[in-house]
Design a protein around this motif. Structure first.
Motif, PDB file in Angstrom:
ATOM      1  N   GLN A  39      40.791  40.322  49.955  1.00 59.58           N
ATOM      2  CA  GLN A  39      41.155  41.644  50.444  1.00 59.58           C
ATOM      3  C   GLN A  39      42.554  41.606  51.023  1.00 59.58           C
ATOM      4  O   GLN A  39      42.807  40.910  52.015  1.00 59.58           O
ATOM      5  N   ALA A  40      43.451  42.334  50.378  1.00 60.29           N
ATOM      6  CA  ALA A  40      44.825  42.455  50.860  1.00 60.29           C
ATOM      7  C   ALA A  40      44.908  43.619  51.852  1.00 60.29           C
ATOM      8  O   ALA A  40      44.066  44.515  51.831  1.00 60.29           O
ATOM      9  N   PRO A  41      45.913  43.611  52.709  1.00 62.34           N
ATOM     10  CA  PRO A  41      46.054  44.687  53.703  1.00 62.34           C
ATOM     11  C   PRO A  41      46.092  46.062  53.047  1.00 62.34           C
ATOM     12  O   PRO A  41      46.854  46.277  52.093  1.00 62.34           O
ATOM     13  N   GLY A  42      45.265  46.965  53.541  1.00 63.98           N
ATOM     14  CA  GLY A  42      45.247  48.324  53.029  1.00 63.98           C
ATOM     15  C   GLY A  42      44.555  48.499  51.693  1.00 63.98           C
ATOM     16  O   GLY A  42      44.595  49.585  51.109  1.00 63.98           O
ATOM     17  N   LYS A  43      43.921  47.444  51.197  1.00 62.91           N
ATOM     18  CA  LYS A  43      43.266  47.526  49.890  1.00 62.91           C
ATOM     19  C   LYS A  43      41.788  47.193  50.005  1.00 62.91           C
ATOM     20  O   LYS A  43      41.338  46.623  50.990  1.00 62.91           O
ATOM     21  N   GLU A  44      41.058  47.562  48.947  1.00 66.53           N
ATOM     22  CA  GLU A  44      39.649  47.242  48.887  1.00 66.53           C
ATOM     23  C   GLU A  44      39.462  45.742  48.594  1.00 66.53           C
ATOM     24  O   GLU A  44      40.325  45.091  47.990  1.00 66.53           O
ATOM     25  N   ARG A  45      38.311  45.243  49.028  1.00 67.72           N
ATOM     26  CA  ARG A  45      37.982  43.862  48.683  1.00 67.72           C
ATOM     27  C   ARG A  45      37.713  43.789  47.182  1.00 67.72           C
ATOM     28  O   ARG A  45      36.972  44.595  46.633  1.00 67.72           O
ATOM     29  N   GLU A  46      38.325  42.789  46.534  1.00 67.45           N
ATOM     30  CA  GLU A  46      38.206  42.697  45.089  1.00 67.45           C
ATOM     31  C   GLU A  46      37.673  41.342  44.646  1.00 67.45           C
ATOM     32  O   GLU A  46      37.873  40.322  45.317  1.00 67.45           O
ATOM     33  N   PHE A  47      37.032  41.375  43.497  1.00 69.30           N
ATOM     34  CA  PHE A  47      36.488  40.167  42.897  1.00 69.30           C
ATOM     35  C   PHE A  47      37.608  39.241  42.438  1.00 69.30           C
ATOM     36  O   PHE A  47      38.629  39.690  41.908  1.00 69.30           O
ATOM     37  N   VAL A  48      37.379  37.930  42.620  1.00 70.17           N
ATOM     38  CA  VAL A  48      38.340  36.935  42.149  1.00 70.17           C
ATOM     39  C   VAL A  48      37.702  36.030  41.091  1.00 70.17           C
ATOM     40  O   VAL A  48      38.223  35.895  39.984  1.00 70.17           O
ATOM     41  N   ALA A  49      36.589  35.396  41.438  1.00 68.35           N
ATOM     42  CA  ALA A  49      35.964  34.443  40.524  1.00 68.35           C
ATOM     43  C   ALA A  49      34.510  34.245  40.920  1.00 68.35           C
ATOM     44  O   ALA A  49      34.143  34.447  42.084  1.00 68.35           O
ATOM     45  N   THR A  58      31.748  30.199  34.323  1.00 68.63           N
ATOM     46  CA  THR A  58      32.581  30.850  35.326  1.00 68.63           C
ATOM     47  C   THR A  58      33.263  32.077  34.747  1.00 68.63           C
ATOM     48  O   THR A  58      33.424  32.198  33.517  1.00 68.63           O
ATOM     49  N   TYR A  59      33.654  32.963  35.662  1.00 68.66           N
ATOM     50  CA  TYR A  59      34.273  34.224  35.253  1.00 68.66           C
ATOM     51  C   TYR A  59      35.369  34.552  36.254  1.00 68.66           C
ATOM     52  O   TYR A  59      35.199  34.321  37.457  1.00 68.66           O
ATOM     53  N   TYR A  60      36.495  35.079  35.748  1.00 69.21           N
ATOM     54  CA  TYR A  60      37.652  35.328  36.603  1.00 69.21           C
ATOM     55  C   TYR A  60      38.202  36.743  36.422  1.00 69.21           C
ATOM     56  O   TYR A  60      38.141  37.321  35.334  1.00 69.21           O
ATOM     57  N   GLN A  61      38.798  37.218  37.497  1.00 65.42           N
ATOM     58  CA  GLN A  61      39.592  38.442  37.391  1.00 65.42           C
ATOM     59  C   GLN A  61      40.794  38.127  36.497  1.00 65.42           C
ATOM     60  O   GLN A  61      41.334  37.017  36.540  1.00 65.42           O
ATOM     61  N   VAL A  79      31.568  25.195  47.633  1.00 66.04           N
ATOM     62  CA  VAL A  79      32.245  25.791  46.500  1.00 66.04           C
ATOM     63  C   VAL A  79      33.736  25.832  46.810  1.00 66.04           C
ATOM     64  O   VAL A  79      34.127  25.989  47.973  1.00 66.04           O
ATOM     65  N   TYR A  80      34.545  25.651  45.775  1.00 69.83           N
ATOM     66  CA  TYR A  80      35.988  25.564  45.948  1.00 69.83           C
ATOM     67  C   TYR A  80      36.691  26.639  45.124  1.00 69.83           C
ATOM     68  O   TYR A  80      36.154  27.129  44.134  1.00 69.83           O
ATOM     69  N   LEU A  81      37.900  26.969  45.558  1.00 75.09           N
ATOM     70  CA  LEU A  81      38.781  27.803  44.752  1.00 75.09           C
ATOM     71  C   LEU A  81      40.148  27.138  44.749  1.00 75.09           C
ATOM     72  O   LEU A  81      40.854  27.154  45.761  1.00 75.09           O
ATOM     73  N   GLN A  82      40.472  26.508  43.633  1.00 79.16           N
ATOM     74  CA  GLN A  82      41.789  25.907  43.466  1.00 79.16           C
ATOM     75  C   GLN A  82      42.739  26.983  42.977  1.00 79.16           C
ATOM     76  O   GLN A  82      42.491  27.604  41.946  1.00 79.16           O
ATOM     77  N   MET A  83      43.815  27.198  43.717  1.00 82.29           N
ATOM     78  CA  MET A  83      44.766  28.249  43.393  1.00 82.29           C
ATOM     79  C   MET A  83      46.128  27.624  43.125  1.00 82.29           C
ATOM     80  O   MET A  83      46.716  27.011  44.018  1.00 82.29           O
ATOM     81  N   ASN A  84      46.606  27.773  41.910  1.00 79.36           N
ATOM     82  CA  ASN A  84      47.902  27.237  41.499  1.00 79.36           C
ATOM     83  C   ASN A  84      48.838  28.374  41.138  1.00 79.36           C
ATOM     84  O   ASN A  84      48.405  29.510  40.919  1.00 79.36           O
ATOM     85  N   SER A  85      50.112  28.062  41.065  1.00 78.45           N
ATOM     86  CA  SER A  85      51.138  29.050  40.691  1.00 78.45           C
ATOM     87  C   SER A  85      50.970  30.336  41.483  1.00 78.45           C
ATOM     88  O   SER A  85      50.966  31.439  40.924  1.00 78.45           O
ATOM     89  N   LEU A  86      50.839  30.188  42.771  1.00 80.16           N
ATOM     90  CA  LEU A  86      50.568  31.340  43.624  1.00 80.16           C
ATOM     91  C   LEU A  86      51.723  32.327  43.624  1.00 80.16           C
ATOM     92  O   LEU A  86      52.902  31.941  43.549  1.00 80.16           O
ATOM     93  N   ARG A 107      28.344  38.727  38.397  1.00 82.50           N
ATOM     94  CA  ARG A 107      28.383  39.396  39.702  1.00 82.50           C
ATOM     95  C   ARG A 107      29.837  39.600  40.104  1.00 82.50           C
ATOM     96  O   ARG A 107      30.473  38.675  40.614  1.00 82.50           O
ATOM     97  N   THR A 108      30.346  40.797  39.912  1.00 83.25           N
ATOM     98  CA  THR A 108      31.735  41.100  40.243  1.00 83.25           C
ATOM     99  C   THR A 108      31.870  42.184  41.301  1.00 83.25           C
ATOM    100  O   THR A 108      32.985  42.533  41.684  1.00 83.25           O
ATOM    101  N   ARG A 109      30.775  42.702  41.790  1.00 80.70           N
ATOM    102  CA  ARG A 109      30.797  43.753  42.815  1.00 80.70           C
ATOM    103  C   ARG A 109      30.305  43.206  44.142  1.00 80.70           C
ATOM    104  O   ARG A 109      29.434  42.326  44.202  1.00 80.70           O
ATOM    105  N   ARG A 110      30.826  43.762  45.194  1.00 80.83           N
ATOM    106  CA  ARG A 110      30.442  43.317  46.543  1.00 80.83           C
ATOM    107  C   ARG A 110      28.948  43.481  46.776  1.00 80.83           C
ATOM    108  O   ARG A 110      28.313  42.609  47.396  1.00 80.83           O
ATOM    109  N   ASP A 111      28.374  44.571  46.275  1.00 84.61           N
ATOM    110  CA  ASP A 111      26.969  44.846  46.568  1.00 84.61           C
ATOM    111  C   ASP A 111      26.020  43.921  45.793  1.00 84.61           C
ATOM    112  O   ASP A 111      24.802  43.990  45.971  1.00 84.61           O
TER     113      ASP A 111
END
Length: 126
Positions: A39-49, A58-61, A79-86, A107-111
């Motif tokens: 969730q970025a400032p001022g934005k909705e929480r969004e699916f990543v992976a 696995t499934y990714y945005q 569980v891990y999230l490796q983030m490269n080329s940020l 499962r890509t929705r918060r609910d």
């Protein structure tokens, strides 16, 4: 009840890497479907992976495909999230989430998740 605790966030320059961790407790970890949101400032929480219910897929945005990798270590209940080329647009609070019930779809929705961690801040400077 499931408790989730994220760690590994921080400040990194664009092009750099970070690895987020999410430690789970309170329930058999191997039976949990795990995912990451942000969730970025001022934005909705969004699916990543996320993992599939079986845990073998696995499934990714789209915006993180090829840069982020979700993985899990059932022996460590983590569980891990490796983030490269940020990129600067990856700046957000990152949350891990867990779901219990079976689902045949991604499962890509918060609910679709039952439990959430407190979040860890990732800031990418340009």
């Amino acid at each position: 009840q499931v408790q989730l605790v994220e760690s590994g966030g921080g400040l990194v320059q664009a092009g750099g890497s970070l690895r987020l961790s999410c430690a789970a407790s309170g329930r058999s970890f191997s039976r949990l479907t795990m995912g990451w949101f942000r969730q970025a400032p001022g934005k909705e929480r969004e699916f990543v992976a996320a993992f599939s219910w079986t845990g073998d897929s696995t499934y990714y945005q789209d915006s993180v495909k090829g840069r982020f990798t979700i993985s899990r270590d059932n022996a460590k209940n983590t569980v891990y999230l490796q983030m490269n080329s940020l990129k600067s647009e990856d700046t957000a609070v990152y949350y891990c989430a867990a779901a219990i019930a079976y689902s045949s779809t991604w499962r890509t929705r918060r609910d679709q998740y039952d439990y959430w961690g407190q979040g860890t801040q990732v800031t990418v400077s340009s």
